[in-house]
Design a protein around this motif. Structure first.
Motif, short mmCIF file in Angstrom:
data_model
loop_
_atom_site.label_atom_id
_atom_site.label_comp_id
_atom_site.label_asym_id
_atom_site.label_seq_id
_atom_site.Cartn_x
_atom_site.Cartn_y
_atom_site.Cartn_z
N LYS A 53 19.74 -27.49 69.92
CA LYS A 53 19.02 -27.42 71.19
C LYS A 53 19.03 -26.02 71.78
CE LYS A 53 20.48 -30.45 73.98
NZ LYS A 53 20.97 -31.41 74.94
N ASN A 54 20.16 -25.34 71.71
CA ASN A 54 20.31 -24.01 72.32
C ASN A 54 20.36 -22.89 71.29
OD1 ASN A 54 20.50 -25.24 74.87
ND2 ASN A 54 22.67 -25.64 74.54
N ASP A 55 19.98 -23.19 70.06
CA ASP A 55 20.04 -22.21 68.98
C ASP A 55 18.70 -22.20 68.25
OD1 ASP A 55 20.66 -20.53 66.87
OD2 ASP A 55 22.15 -21.87 65.99
N GLU A 56 17.78 -21.40 68.72
CA GLU A 56 16.43 -21.38 68.16
C GLU A 56 16.42 -20.92 66.70
OE1 GLU A 56 12.77 -22.73 68.64
OE2 GLU A 56 14.24 -22.73 70.25
N GLU A 57 17.24 -19.93 66.36
CA GLU A 57 17.29 -19.44 64.98
C GLU A 57 17.87 -20.50 64.05
OE1 GLU A 57 16.36 -17.06 61.97
OE2 GLU A 57 15.85 -16.66 64.06
N GLY A 58 18.94 -21.17 64.51
CA GLY A 58 19.54 -22.25 63.72
C GLY A 58 18.56 -23.40 63.52
N LYS A 59 17.77 -23.68 64.54
CA LYS A 59 16.76 -24.74 64.45
C LYS A 59 15.71 -24.40 63.40
CE LYS A 59 14.06 -27.54 67.61
NZ LYS A 59 13.62 -27.68 69.01
N LYS A 60 15.26 -23.15 63.40
CA LYS A 60 14.27 -22.73 62.40
C LYS A 60 14.83 -22.86 60.99
CE LYS A 60 11.93 -19.40 65.35
NZ LYS A 60 11.73 -17.97 65.64
N GLU A 61 16.08 -22.44 60.79
CA GLU A 61 16.71 -22.53 59.47
C GLU A 61 16.87 -23.99 59.04
OE1 GLU A 61 20.34 -20.33 59.88
OE2 GLU A 61 19.27 -18.42 60.10
N ALA A 62 17.23 -24.85 59.98
CA ALA A 62 17.38 -26.28 59.67
C ALA A 62 16.03 -26.89 59.29
CB ALA A 62 17.99 -27.02 60.85
N LEU A 63 14.97 -26.49 59.97
CA LEU A 63 13.64 -27.00 59.64
C LEU A 63 13.20 -26.54 58.25
CD1 LEU A 63 11.84 -26.58 63.08
CD2 LEU A 63 12.37 -28.73 61.91
N SER A 86 24.66 -35.39 59.16
CA SER A 86 26.07 -35.11 59.44
C SER A 86 26.41 -33.66 59.10
CB SER A 86 26.94 -36.06 58.63
OG SER A 86 28.29 -35.75 58.80
N MET A 87 25.87 -33.18 58.00
CA MET A 87 26.13 -31.80 57.59
C MET A 87 25.45 -30.82 58.55
SD MET A 87 25.89 -32.21 53.47
CE MET A 87 26.63 -30.63 53.03
N GLU A 88 24.26 -31.16 59.05
CA GLU A 88 23.59 -30.30 60.02
C GLU A 88 24.40 -30.24 61.32
OE1 GLU A 88 21.27 -28.20 59.66
OE2 GLU A 88 20.06 -28.87 57.97
N LYS A 89 24.99 -31.36 61.70
CA LYS A 89 25.83 -31.37 62.89
C LYS A 89 27.01 -30.42 62.71
CE LYS A 89 28.58 -34.32 65.90
NZ LYS A 89 29.10 -35.66 66.14
N LYS A 90 27.65 -30.54 61.54
CA LYS A 90 28.80 -29.67 61.22
C LYS A 90 28.35 -28.20 61.20
CE LYS A 90 32.62 -31.17 59.51
NZ LYS A 90 33.62 -31.85 60.27
N GLN A 94 30.08 -25.33 63.44
CA GLN A 94 30.97 -24.38 62.77
C GLN A 94 30.16 -23.24 62.17
OE1 GLN A 94 33.04 -26.60 59.78
NE2 GLN A 94 34.22 -27.78 61.25
N LYS A 95 30.45 -22.04 62.59
CA LYS A 95 29.70 -20.88 62.10
C LYS A 95 30.04 -20.53 60.65
CE LYS A 95 27.44 -20.60 65.74
NZ LYS A 95 26.19 -21.32 65.70
N ASP A 96 31.20 -20.98 60.15
CA ASP A 96 31.59 -20.67 58.77
C ASP A 96 31.16 -21.74 57.77
OD1 ASP A 96 33.37 -22.54 59.78
OD2 ASP A 96 35.05 -21.80 58.58
N PHE A 97 30.38 -22.72 58.23
CA PHE A 97 29.90 -23.80 57.35
C PHE A 97 28.88 -23.22 56.38
CE2 PHE A 97 27.33 -27.45 56.17
CZ PHE A 97 28.29 -28.42 55.94
N ASP A 98 28.95 -23.62 55.11
CA ASP A 98 28.02 -23.14 54.10
C ASP A 98 26.74 -23.97 54.16
OD1 ASP A 98 26.73 -22.05 51.92
OD2 ASP A 98 28.03 -23.02 50.44
N ALA A 99 25.72 -23.43 54.81
CA ALA A 99 24.45 -24.15 54.99
C ALA A 99 23.73 -24.40 53.66
CB ALA A 99 23.54 -23.38 55.94
#
Length: 182
Positions: A53-63, A86-90, A94-99
């Motif tokens: 919701k508050n991370d526009e760059e993270g949202k784009k990467e998730a999409l 669940s992995m997207e939530k993690k 967590q910034k160190d999560f391997d996307a």
């Protein structure tokens, strides 16, 4: 309500139900290059919108991740959707999560349902229905549809919650044990 669904917070349970209903559109818009990616992305939109919701760059990467190639048995698609959610939530927490592991899981688990649902359940249901049909029973097609679709829908519904509950911790254990490589 089962113990599986009760153990998930109410707002996330609501999103999982929404993902379940949205999963019926999984292959509504298929392209040879992406298969069911657009339907997968549509089903995960409630999670992506909430978690990023508050991370526009993270949202784009998730999409972008959710629009990568996806092709699996429809019955098992929701299990994978739950895991990915669940992995997207993690990943959002967590910034160190391997996307990159998110798409790896998506592609590695894609073949889990074909042999069970198309190779076994469908054949058993058809065998019973053919046996009934050969005796002249006009309910044979309905019996086939019930024998195949009721277990499929139950697995699809509860698979959504199971995938989400197991989440990234389960995947890490599977990788560590070496089963995912097999």
């Amino acid at each position: 309500m089962s113990n599986l669904t009760k153990s998930i917070p109410a707002d996330e349970r609501k999103m999982l139900k929404k993902a379940f209903w949205r999963s019926f559109t999984l292959y509504a818009a298929v392209s040879p290059a992406k298969q069911g990616a657009s339907g997968f992305c549509y089903a995960l939109m409630p999670f992506i919108n909430k978690f990023y919701k508050n991370d526009e760059e993270g949202k784009k990467e998730a999409l972008v991740r959710s629009m990568s190639y996806f092709n699996t048995t429809i019955t098992c698609s929701t299990f994978i959707m739950g895991l990915v959610a669940s992995m997207e939530k993690k990943n959002s927490e967590q910034k160190d999560f391997d996307a990159n592991s998110i798409n790896a899981v998506k592609s590695r688990l894609a073949g889990i349902g074909d042999s069970i649902f198309w190779g076994v359940l469908r054949v058993i249901a058809a065998g019973i229905a053919v046996g009934l049909g050969m005796t002249g029973n006009i309910l044979a097609p309905i019996v086939f549809l019930l024998l195949f679709n009721i277990p499929s829908l139950l697995v699809k519904y509860y698979g959504t919650f199971l995938g989400y509950k197991l989440g990234s911790e389960y995947i890490q254990k599977v990788y560590a044990s070496g089963l995912m490589n097999i």
